[in-house]
Scaffold this active site. Structure first.
Site: not given
Length: 422
Positions: A94, A169, A312, A384
């Site tokens: 990203g 963000s 995250e 993750r």
């Protein structure tokens, strides 16, 4: 569902006591690389993380005209003329998809962006609309997603832009990182639901100021970067604290002790929230001369926690909650549906598939203690999710973690280090 390379993740039959050194922060490394590429001279990114995301960033900036020497542990970055057409592979990063287009606007070529198939579903439209407002020609055929092209003219007008950064963000950080090089700088104003993962914007602002860039973040939901040079500066990259989650979690679930070396006493990394989260779950958390030590309790306690700023961490924390002795509620994380996969749906499916009592909410998960059993834990090409899988496998017999190699996105040879501990 097709199972890719199922890994019989090791089980922790006894308390695990260990000291580990973790690779550098992906978030810090990729921000440092972007700033170095548009700085007023050469600089060095020391202890740079070498992973798929960071090598993709280095390749992207090199394609634009910077020289990034990644041959050693310390990466030398020399800014260059941003000229000529180029292609950028975003992979599953990203940061590459969002941070590089604002820099590409400073080039004099046509820069084509694409990535892995899943990346075409990740949100980037707000960044592209903002860049158009600031004077950059974007060709995305109205999709607001990959693939797209940035038509650079060698300069960017800049100015004020209003966007909805509730999806990530990174939308704000992307504009701030390159904003000092725009003629009018950039004044970013958020209009929408609360911005998630604010520590990552704090990280961006802090790094910009270290480079001599003037940033005004005194008003809520507004960040203003003044035009001017980006001073060349060497960065020493901290360990990736979010990647510490499975290792500290292993101490928590096994009743053992884990020390992560060189944990910073002060940091802008979101992973620092692990200190509070694990303490609430019953762990002893303390700084030592070596780093941060976490010692697990006899019984893990469930938590009610707002993970909005540290989404995250949600997969690893959810796995620990599924192993706790009391109910948990994780909230404030609707935005992680737009991460590498819809993490809320994926966690509900995979933990539920192993027997956990999980209720999926629009912005979180409720987890009630229930007996767990073996089975396949799918990762959806999401590093993750693999962290969550290996934690459950450490406490439950017969768990196979699909595609553990996806952890190479931010942690080379994660499986090797994990196996060595067990």
């Amino acid at each position: 569902m097709t199972v890719v390379d199922p890994w019989p993740a090791p089980r922790a039959h006894d308390p695990v006591d260990a000291v580990v050194s973790l690779p550098g922060s992906k978030s810090l490394t990729n921000r440092a690389l972007v700033l170095a590429a548009i700085a007023d001279g050469p600089s060095v990114v020391r202890r740079a993380l070498r992973s798929r995301d960071t090598t993709l960033m280095a390749a992207a900036l090199s394609a634009l005209g910077a020289r990034v020497d990644t041959s050693g542990d310390d990466w030398l970055v020399t800014p260059g003329d941003l000229t000529g057409d180029a292609q950028v592979d975003c992979g599953l990063a990203g940061t590459v998809m969002r941070f590089v287009p604002p820099v590409a606007g400073l080039s004099t070529g046509v820069i084509a962006f694409d990535g892995d198939p899943h990346m075409r579903r990740r949100p980037v439209g707000e960044v592209l609309k903002a860049l158009s407002t600031l004077g950059i020609h974007i060709d995305d055929e109205g999709r607001g997603s990959l693939p797209f092209r940035v038509h650079g003219t060698g300069h960017v007008r800049g100015g004020t832009v209003v966007l909805d950064a509730s999806g990530s963000s990174q939308f704000v950080s992307a504009l701030l990182l390159a904003g000092a090089r725009y003629e009018r700088g950039v004044d970013v104003r958020h209009d929408g639901k609360p911005v998630p993962s604010l520590p990552h914007i704090d990280m961006t602002v802090a790094m910009l100021r270290e480079h001599g860039v003037v940033v005004d973040d005194s008003d809520a939901n507004r960040w203003s970067v003044a035009p001017g040079p980006v001073r060349a500066l060497d960065h020493l990259i901290e360990p990736d604290l979010s990647n510490a989650a499975p290792f500290l979690g292993l101490a928590a679930l096994s009743g053992g002790s884990m020390t992560v070396r060189e944990w910073p006493r002060q940091t802008t990394q979101a992973g620092d929230a692990l200190r509070e989260i694990l303490a609430l779950m019953g762990c002893e958390v303390a700084f030592t001369d070596e780093g941060l030590r976490v010692t697990g309790p006899d019984r893990l306690q469930g938590i009610d926690y707002d993970l909005h700023d540290v989404g995250e961490l949600a997969p690893a924390v959810a796995a620990l909650c599924a192993l706790a002795d009391s109910p948990s509620h994780l909230r404030g994380i609707a935005h992680i549906r737009g991460h590498e996969t819809d993490r809320l749906a994926a966690l509900a499916t995979e933990l539920g598939g192993l027997g956990a009592d999980v209720v999926e909410h629009p912005d979180g998960l409720s987890i009630t203690p229930a007996p767990l059993h073996g089975g396949v834990f799918h990762t959806y090409a999401d590093h993750r999710m693999a962290h969550a899988g290996v934690l459950v496998a450490a406490a439950v017999d017969g768990v196979l973690v699909e595609d553990v190699a996806t952890t190479a996105k931010t942690f080379p040879d994660f499986a090797g280090l994990w196996a060595s501990l067990l």
